[in-house]
Motif scaffolding. Structure first.
Motif, PDB file in Angstrom:
ATOM      1  N   VAL A  82       0.442  -4.896 -10.883  1.00 38.39           N
ATOM      2  CA  VAL A  82      -0.003  -6.038 -10.078  1.00 38.39           C
ATOM      3  C   VAL A  82      -0.721  -5.526  -8.841  1.00 38.39           C
ATOM      4  O   VAL A  82      -0.190  -4.681  -8.110  1.00 38.39           O
ATOM      5  CB  VAL A  82       1.174  -6.932  -9.633  1.00 38.39           C
ATOM      6  N   HIS A  83      -1.903  -6.042  -8.609  1.00 38.15           N
ATOM      7  CA  HIS A  83      -2.641  -5.759  -7.373  1.00 38.15           C
ATOM      8  C   HIS A  83      -2.589  -7.015  -6.515  1.00 38.15           C
ATOM      9  O   HIS A  83      -2.980  -8.096  -6.957  1.00 38.15           O
ATOM     10  CB  HIS A  83      -4.087  -5.384  -7.681  1.00 38.15           C
ATOM     11  N   LEU A  84      -2.073  -6.881  -5.287  1.00 35.97           N
ATOM     12  CA  LEU A  84      -1.910  -8.017  -4.387  1.00 35.97           C
ATOM     13  C   LEU A  84      -2.969  -7.995  -3.293  1.00 35.97           C
ATOM     14  O   LEU A  84      -3.350  -6.923  -2.806  1.00 35.97           O
ATOM     15  CB  LEU A  84      -0.529  -7.986  -3.729  1.00 35.97           C
ATOM     16  N   THR A  85      -3.411  -9.163  -2.887  1.00 40.65           N
ATOM     17  CA  THR A  85      -4.336  -9.295  -1.760  1.00 40.65           C
ATOM     18  C   THR A  85      -3.799 -10.335  -0.798  1.00 40.65           C
ATOM     19  O   THR A  85      -3.613 -11.498  -1.172  1.00 40.65           O
ATOM     20  CB  THR A  85      -5.743  -9.719  -2.217  1.00 40.65           C
ATOM     21  N   GLU A  86      -3.531  -9.907   0.415  1.00 44.12           N
ATOM     22  CA  GLU A  86      -3.165 -10.822   1.495  1.00 44.12           C
ATOM     23  C   GLU A  86      -4.475 -11.359   2.074  1.00 44.12           C
ATOM     24  O   GLU A  86      -5.241 -10.639   2.710  1.00 44.12           O
ATOM     25  CB  GLU A  86      -2.362 -10.079   2.560  1.00 44.12           C
ATOM     26  N   LYS A  87      -4.748 -12.617   1.822  1.00 41.59           N
ATOM     27  CA  LYS A  87      -6.081 -13.160   2.075  1.00 41.59           C
ATOM     28  C   LYS A  87      -6.492 -13.078   3.543  1.00 41.59           C
ATOM     29  O   LYS A  87      -7.647 -12.751   3.854  1.00 41.59           O
ATOM     30  CB  LYS A  87      -6.157 -14.600   1.578  1.00 41.59           C
ATOM     31  N   ALA A  88      -5.583 -13.372   4.453  1.00 40.66           N
ATOM     32  CA  ALA A  88      -5.937 -13.334   5.873  1.00 40.66           C
ATOM     33  C   ALA A  88      -6.313 -11.918   6.294  1.00 40.66           C
ATOM     34  O   ALA A  88      -7.250 -11.720   7.071  1.00 40.66           O
ATOM     35  CB  ALA A  88      -4.787 -13.855   6.722  1.00 40.66           C
ATOM     36  N   PHE A  89      -5.602 -10.938   5.775  1.00 46.64           N
ATOM     37  CA  PHE A  89      -5.922  -9.559   6.132  1.00 46.64           C
ATOM     38  C   PHE A  89      -7.262  -9.135   5.553  1.00 46.64           C
ATOM     39  O   PHE A  89      -8.061  -8.452   6.208  1.00 46.64           O
ATOM     40  CB  PHE A  89      -4.823  -8.615   5.656  1.00 46.64           C
ATOM     41  N   ASP A 107       0.761  -2.368  -6.921  1.00 51.13           N
ATOM     42  CA  ASP A 107      -0.193  -1.293  -6.670  1.00 51.13           C
ATOM     43  C   ASP A 107      -0.151  -0.901  -5.197  1.00 51.13           C
ATOM     44  O   ASP A 107      -0.270  -1.751  -4.314  1.00 51.13           O
ATOM     45  CB  ASP A 107      -1.598  -1.777  -7.040  1.00 51.13           C
ATOM     46  N   ALA A 108      -0.002   0.386  -4.916  1.00 51.20           N
ATOM     47  CA  ALA A 108       0.025   0.858  -3.535  1.00 51.20           C
ATOM     48  C   ALA A 108      -1.303   0.641  -2.831  1.00 51.20           C
ATOM     49  O   ALA A 108      -1.365   0.667  -1.602  1.00 51.20           O
ATOM     50  CB  ALA A 108       0.392   2.341  -3.496  1.00 51.20           C
ATOM     51  N   ARG A 109      -2.381   0.396  -3.594  1.00 48.07           N
ATOM     52  CA  ARG A 109      -3.693   0.136  -2.997  1.00 48.07           C
ATOM     53  C   ARG A 109      -3.929  -1.344  -2.757  1.00 48.07           C
ATOM     54  O   ARG A 109      -5.061  -1.766  -2.498  1.00 48.07           O
ATOM     55  CB  ARG A 109      -4.790   0.694  -3.907  1.00 48.07           C
ATOM     56  N   SER A 110      -2.892  -2.130  -2.847  1.00 45.22           N
ATOM     57  CA  SER A 110      -3.027  -3.561  -2.571  1.00 45.22           C
ATOM     58  C   SER A 110      -3.576  -3.779  -1.171  1.00 45.22           C
ATOM     59  O   SER A 110      -3.384  -2.949  -0.272  1.00 45.22           O
ATOM     60  CB  SER A 110      -1.667  -4.257  -2.714  1.00 45.22           C
ATOM     61  N   VAL A 111      -4.249  -4.899  -0.968  1.00 45.45           N
ATOM     62  CA  VAL A 111      -4.874  -5.207   0.322  1.00 45.45           C
ATOM     63  C   VAL A 111      -3.869  -6.007   1.136  1.00 45.45           C
ATOM     64  O   VAL A 111      -3.760  -7.224   0.998  1.00 45.45           O
ATOM     65  CB  VAL A 111      -6.181  -5.993   0.123  1.00 45.45           C
ATOM     66  N   TRP A 112      -3.125  -5.321   1.979  1.00 45.30           N
ATOM     67  CA  TRP A 112      -1.994  -5.951   2.671  1.00 45.30           C
ATOM     68  C   TRP A 112      -1.927  -5.419   4.096  1.00 45.30           C
ATOM     69  O   TRP A 112      -2.119  -4.227   4.321  1.00 45.30           O
ATOM     70  CB  TRP A 112      -0.697  -5.642   1.937  1.00 45.30           C
ATOM     71  N   GLY A 113      -1.637  -6.275   5.044  1.00 48.08           N
ATOM     72  CA  GLY A 113      -1.575  -5.845   6.431  1.00 48.08           C
ATOM     73  C   GLY A 113      -0.256  -6.100   7.112  1.00 48.08           C
ATOM     74  O   GLY A 113       0.057  -5.475   8.129  1.00 48.08           O
ATOM     75  N   ASP A 114       0.568  -7.002   6.566  1.00 51.12           N
ATOM     76  CA  ASP A 114       1.828  -7.358   7.199  1.00 51.12           C
ATOM     77  C   ASP A 114       2.893  -6.309   6.881  1.00 51.12           C
ATOM     78  O   ASP A 114       3.289  -6.133   5.724  1.00 51.12           O
ATOM     79  CB  ASP A 114       2.278  -8.737   6.695  1.00 51.12           C
ATOM     80  N   ALA A 115       3.361  -5.610   7.908  1.00 49.85           N
ATOM     81  CA  ALA A 115       4.261  -4.473   7.699  1.00 49.85           C
ATOM     82  C   ALA A 115       5.619  -4.898   7.159  1.00 49.85           C
ATOM     83  O   ALA A 115       6.187  -4.248   6.271  1.00 49.85           O
ATOM     84  CB  ALA A 115       4.442  -3.713   9.014  1.00 49.85           C
ATOM     85  N   ARG A 116       6.171  -5.996   7.683  1.00 48.84           N
ATOM     86  CA  ARG A 116       7.517  -6.404   7.274  1.00 48.84           C
ATOM     87  C   ARG A 116       7.573  -6.763   5.790  1.00 48.84           C
ATOM     88  O   ARG A 116       8.425  -6.268   5.047  1.00 48.84           O
ATOM     89  CB  ARG A 116       7.949  -7.613   8.117  1.00 48.84           C
ATOM     90  N   SER A 117       6.659  -7.590   5.343  1.00 40.90           N
ATOM     91  CA  SER A 117       6.694  -8.003   3.943  1.00 40.90           C
ATOM     92  C   SER A 117       6.324  -6.855   3.006  1.00 40.90           C
ATOM     93  O   SER A 117       6.899  -6.728   1.925  1.00 40.90           O
ATOM     94  CB  SER A 117       5.761  -9.196   3.715  1.00 40.90           C
ATOM     95  N   PRO A 143       8.207  -0.374  -0.529  1.00 37.57           N
ATOM     96  CA  PRO A 143       8.688   0.449   0.581  1.00 37.57           C
ATOM     97  C   PRO A 143       8.364   1.926   0.460  1.00 37.57           C
ATOM     98  O   PRO A 143       8.386   2.648   1.447  1.00 37.57           O
ATOM     99  CB  PRO A 143      10.204   0.232   0.535  1.00 37.57           C
ATOM    100  N   ALA A 144       8.036   2.390  -0.743  1.00 40.60           N
ATOM    101  CA  ALA A 144       7.771   3.820  -0.903  1.00 40.60           C
ATOM    102  C   ALA A 144       6.353   4.178  -0.494  1.00 40.60           C
ATOM    103  O   ALA A 144       6.019   5.342  -0.374  1.00 40.60           O
ATOM    104  CB  ALA A 144       8.002   4.228  -2.360  1.00 40.60           C
ATOM    105  N   ALA A 145       5.511   3.156  -0.283  1.00 42.38           N
ATOM    106  CA  ALA A 145       4.108   3.419   0.036  1.00 42.38           C
ATOM    107  C   ALA A 145       3.823   3.097   1.487  1.00 42.38           C
ATOM    108  O   ALA A 145       4.503   2.298   2.115  1.00 42.38           O
ATOM    109  CB  ALA A 145       3.204   2.567  -0.872  1.00 42.38           C
ATOM    110  N   GLU A 146       2.811   3.744   2.021  1.00 43.81           N
ATOM    111  CA  GLU A 146       2.358   3.410   3.355  1.00 43.81           C
ATOM    112  C   GLU A 146       1.730   2.024   3.340  1.00 43.81           C
ATOM    113  O   GLU A 146       1.292   1.539   2.298  1.00 43.81           O
ATOM    114  CB  GLU A 146       1.323   4.427   3.833  1.00 43.81           C
ATOM    115  N   ILE A 147       1.673   1.389   4.518  1.00 44.57           N
ATOM    116  CA  ILE A 147       1.042   0.084   4.595  1.00 44.57           C
ATOM    117  C   ILE A 147      -0.431   0.239   4.273  1.00 44.57           C
ATOM    118  O   ILE A 147      -1.129   1.018   4.904  1.00 44.57           O
ATOM    119  CB  ILE A 147       1.202  -0.528   6.001  1.00 44.57           C
TER     120      ILE A 147
END
Length: 324
Positions: free
Chosen positions: A81-88, A293-303, A309-313
């Protein structure tokens, strides 16, 4: 590899129906996928002609969802699964256009809501969406002026803060913004800069071909995937060393593999959205984690810490910003 998506609002990243876009893929033989769909139907026992992720997300069917995602389950080790946080993604795109410093996007995104306030931050996101979403021949619209007016408001409201400094930097690039808008009006790009589908497909192909073996993506019907775009996606992937053998569209009702990808995409989007909103389910997040996917487009650190958790933000990367 069979693919489907959930949460698609096209280029509407700030005012759509969902906060997260999910693109899922599975590597299952047709007979194994059909058996999995049949088992889900047997366990849920709904009379619906076509099952969707919503069936699995009902509390009364929680055991079925846990079975599907669990280690040793039918898709474990064979799905992605590749995730994209739209606002980020939106903040990343506008900063990418108007600033030379890639650190600015993450800094602005993570500090903006708290420093500026929820309402002002929402206005900024909407204005940024209007700035970048240019319609051919749309001369005279106020997208550019609206964006810089929103920036000026933010800077005045939080003068002296790091976030205000970052937000104010794009104001020095009004000419660059107008040049972009003029260019897009005259010659719309093949791949709209705000649509998360295209970079997600690229990351999906890169994931499955990491060992060098060519992969064929079988994707649910999607209007955005025109023949011209498909050809360019395949061509550019190969140019960059991604062994994408092809991309073919099918009707999900005729392919059990795509139905499983549809289940996973919808479930992943809901789980990730709940985590982003601060009301996540720890058990479901833990079950989803191996697929993300660790290459997901995500900016929110908590979620993100709950989802992977094993990947960098994830932050800005060439894959996110180069387009297809």
């Amino acid at each position: 590899m069979a693919c489907d998506e959930s949460g698609s609002d096209g280029e509407n990243l700030a005012g759509g129906n969902t906060e997260v876009f999910a693109h899922a893929s599975v590597a299952l033989p047709v007979d194994a996928a059909a058996e999995c769909v049949g088992e889900i139907r047997r366990r849920i026992r709904s009379p619906a002609a076509e099952y969707k992720a919503g069936h699995l997300l009902r509390e009364k069917h929680r055991a079925v969802l846990l079975w599907l995602l669990a280690e040793g389950g039918p898709i474990h080790g064979r799905a992605h699964v590749h995730l994209t946080e739209k606002a980020f993604l939106l903040v990343d795109r506008v900063v990418g256009l108007l600033s030379a410093d890639p650190v600015d996007a993450a800094a602005l995104y993570r500090q903006g809501p708290e420093v500026f306030g929820a309402a002002a931050w929402r206005e900024f996101l909407v204005a940024a969406n209007r700035l970048l979403r240019v319609r051919p021949g749309g001369a005279g619209d106020a997208g550019g002026e609206g964006f810089f007016a929103a920036v000026d408001t933010l800077v005045r409201a939080a003068a002296g803060t790091r976030a205000a400094w970052v937000a104010g930097r794009p104001a020095a690039y009004r000419a660059r913004a107008e040049a972009y808008r003029t260019r897009v009006r005259a010659a719309p790009p093949l791949f709209p800069v705000l649509n998360p589908l295209f970079p997600a497909i690229r990351c999906t192909a890169a994931h499955w071909s990491a060992d060098g073996r060519p992969v064929l993506l079988v994707h649910d019907q999607q209007n955005a995937l025109t023949p011209g775009r498909i050809a360019r996606i395949v061509q550019s992937a190969r140019r960059d060393g991604i062994a994408l053998g092809g991309l073919r569209l099918v009707d999900s009702r005729d392919d059990a593999r795509v139905q499983i990808a549809d289940f996973l995409a919808g479930v992943a989007r809901r789980i990730a959205s709940d985590e982003l909103a601060g009301g996540g389910d720890p058990e479901l997040a833990a079950c989803l984690r191996p697929y993300v996917d660790a290459r997901s487009v995500w900016g929110d650190a908590r979620s993100w810490a709950r989802l992977a958790p094993a990947a960098e933000i994830p932050g800005r990367s060439a894959e996110i910003n180069s387009g297809v």
